[in-house]
Design a protein around this motif. Structure first.
Motif, PDB file in Angstrom:
ATOM      1  N   TRP A   1       3.381   9.602   5.777  1.00  0.00           N
ATOM      2  CA  TRP A   1       4.391   9.767   5.025  1.00  0.00           C
ATOM      3  C   TRP A   1       5.548   9.737   6.198  1.00  0.00           C
ATOM      4  O   TRP A   1       6.432   9.219   6.147  1.00  0.00           O
ATOM      5  CB  TRP A   1       4.776  10.886   3.934  1.00  0.00           C
TER       6      TRP A   1
ATOM      7  N   TRP B   1       0.824  -1.149   0.066  1.00  0.00           N
ATOM      8  CA  TRP B   1      -0.110   0.079   0.054  1.00  0.00           C
ATOM      9  C   TRP B   1       0.982   1.354  -0.020  1.00  0.00           C
ATOM     10  O   TRP B   1       1.959   1.348   0.810  1.00  0.00           O
ATOM     11  CB  TRP B   1      -1.005   0.042   1.256  1.00  0.00           C
ATOM     12  N   SER B   2       0.546   2.222  -0.771  1.00  0.00           N
ATOM     13  CA  SER B   2       1.137   3.556  -0.893  1.00  0.00           C
ATOM     14  C   SER B   2       0.577   4.291   0.636  1.00  0.00           C
ATOM     15  O   SER B   2      -0.370   3.952   1.201  1.00  0.00           O
ATOM     16  CB  SER B   2       0.942   4.250  -1.887  1.00  0.00           C
ATOM     17  N   TYR B   3       1.486   5.321   0.927  1.00  0.00           N
ATOM     18  CA  TYR B   3       0.982   5.927   2.029  1.00  0.00           C
ATOM     19  C   TYR B   3      -0.292   6.774   2.051  1.00  0.00           C
ATOM     20  O   TYR B   3      -0.881   6.925   2.654  1.00  0.00           O
ATOM     21  CB  TYR B   3       2.202   7.038   2.444  1.00  0.00           C
TER      22      TYR B   3
END
Length: 72
Positions: free
Chosen positions: A38, A21-23
């Protein structure tokens, strides 16, 4: 002696199966700004609110102490 509190968010995401997963995706999923996520993922200086910790703990089903590490 300097004591530092760091975040274990990256390790928890991996452990819980959210490693890819991205931030930004995580922030959207829990309803917070992406910048604090982040910062926590990169152990940048950040003082999370109790609301932020609550949302992360609820999402990951962990306790606040699972998200934080105190280093001496």
């Amino acid at each position: 002696m300097i004591k530092v509190i760091t975040f274990k968010l990256k390790e928890l995401l991996k452990k819980e199966g959210y490693e890819g997963w991205s931030y930004r995706k995580l922030a959207k999923e829990i309803g917070v700004s992406h910048l604090p996520i982040w910062k926590m993922l990169n152990n940048a200086p950040y003082n999370p609110s109790l609301e932020m910790l609550d949302k992360l703990c609820s999402f990951l089903k962990v306790q606040p102490g699972d998200l934080l590490k105190h280093q001496k």
